[in-house]
Design a protein around this motif. Structure first.
Motif, short mmCIF file in Angstrom:
data_model
loop_
_atom_site.label_atom_id
_atom_site.label_comp_id
_atom_site.label_asym_id
_atom_site.label_seq_id
_atom_site.Cartn_x
_atom_site.Cartn_y
_atom_site.Cartn_z
N UNK A 1 0.83 -1.21 0.00
CA UNK A 1 0.00 0.00 0.00
C UNK A 1 0.87 1.26 0.00
N UNK A 2 1.96 1.23 0.75
CA UNK A 2 2.87 2.39 0.78
C UNK A 2 3.49 2.60 -0.60
N UNK A 3 3.88 1.52 -1.25
CA UNK A 3 4.47 1.64 -2.59
C UNK A 3 3.43 2.13 -3.60
N UNK A 4 2.19 1.61 -3.50
CA UNK A 4 1.13 2.05 -4.41
C UNK A 4 0.84 3.54 -4.20
N UNK A 5 0.87 3.99 -2.95
CA UNK A 5 0.66 5.40 -2.66
C UNK A 5 1.80 6.24 -3.22
N UNK A 6 3.02 5.73 -3.08
CA UNK A 6 4.19 6.44 -3.63
C UNK A 6 4.09 6.55 -5.15
N UNK A 7 3.62 5.48 -5.79
CA UNK A 7 3.44 5.50 -7.24
C UNK A 7 2.39 6.55 -7.63
N UNK A 8 1.28 6.58 -6.88
CA UNK A 8 0.20 7.51 -7.21
C UNK A 8 0.59 8.97 -7.02
N UNK B 1 -2.94 3.32 -14.16
CA UNK B 1 -2.34 4.00 -13.02
C UNK B 1 -0.94 4.49 -13.35
N UNK B 2 -0.21 3.72 -14.12
CA UNK B 2 1.13 4.14 -14.53
C UNK B 2 1.05 5.40 -15.39
N UNK B 3 0.10 5.42 -16.32
CA UNK B 3 -0.07 6.60 -17.19
C UNK B 3 -0.44 7.81 -16.35
N UNK B 4 -1.39 7.64 -15.42
CA UNK B 4 -1.78 8.77 -14.56
C UNK B 4 -0.60 9.27 -13.75
N UNK C 1 9.04 1.28 -9.04
CA UNK C 1 7.94 1.20 -8.08
C UNK C 1 6.95 0.11 -8.49
N UNK C 2 6.65 0.04 -9.79
CA UNK C 2 5.73 -1.00 -10.28
C UNK C 2 6.29 -2.39 -9.97
N UNK C 3 7.57 -2.60 -10.23
CA UNK C 3 8.21 -3.89 -9.94
C UNK C 3 8.17 -4.19 -8.44
N UNK C 4 8.43 -3.20 -7.62
CA UNK C 4 8.41 -3.39 -6.16
C UNK C 4 7.02 -3.76 -5.66
N UNK C 5 6.00 -3.14 -6.24
CA UNK C 5 4.62 -3.44 -5.85
C UNK C 5 4.30 -4.89 -6.19
#
Length: 181
Positions: A30-37, A75-78, A57-61
């Motif tokens: 969740x922390x990584x997904x938040x960092x990506x966002x 999400x990556x595009x955004x 970040x995507x790989x880490x998630x």
């Protein structure tokens, strides 16, 4: 040590350890997904470095047990578009508008490829601006009464210059050694 623990207690210990790792992994995911966002391309960050950071970040998630929904292409595009726009709206303004207005959202790779030429143009522009500002800085350090050497008008070599005695410098109407062909 394990032989003396009743079977029910072993299950409890196992379940506690398992839930600890699952909770920890979920929290990390969740922390990584938040960092990506919320990723932002820094003012001095290279575009390709920013893309590499998003991809990392995507790989880490995914490694943390996330599914493709946590780091979907959308999400990556955004993240890419919003992250670039936060500090570099002026550089990428036109292409960001185009990408945001397309009927179907582009893939991450497509968006990255569409942004890349604008990044290279900006990088080239920055280099030219840096060279121009260093030229201005050099010229600013030059005395204001300094006149660039004008071409010699007489066409004759300066005899005093040959002897090291010419006091006219740039204003001398005769040719100095560097002007003699």
């Amino acid at each position: 040590l394990v032989r003396n623990v009743p079977l029910g207690d072993l299950e409890t210990v196992f379940n506690t350890i398992t839930s600890f790792f699952v909770v920890r992994t979920n929290a990390e995911r969740f922390a990584l997904a938040d960092e990506l966002a919320t990723a932002t391309m820094g003012p001095d960050e290279d575009f390709l470095s920013f893309c590499a950071r998003l991809e990392s970040l995507r790989s880490s998630i995914l490694e943390a047990g996330g599914d493709t929904g946590d780091c979907s292409d959308g999400r990556m595009v955004n993240s890419l578009l919003q992250g670039v726009a936060r500090h570099h709206e002026d550089t990428f303004r036109h292409i960001l508008q185009v990408l945001r207005s397309e009927l179907t959202q582009p893939t991450y790779d497509h968006a990255k490829q569409r942004l890349l030429p604008f990044y290279h143009t900006k990088k080239l522009s920055d280099r030219k601006q840096a060279a121009s500002s260093s030229s201005r800085a050099f010229l600013a350090g030059t005395p204001s009464n300094h006149q660039p050497r004008r071409p010699a008008s007489s066409g004759e070599p300066c005899r005093k210059y040959k002897q090291g005695q010419c006091r006219r410098g740039d204003q001398c109407p005769h040719l100095h050694a560097e002007q003699v062909k």
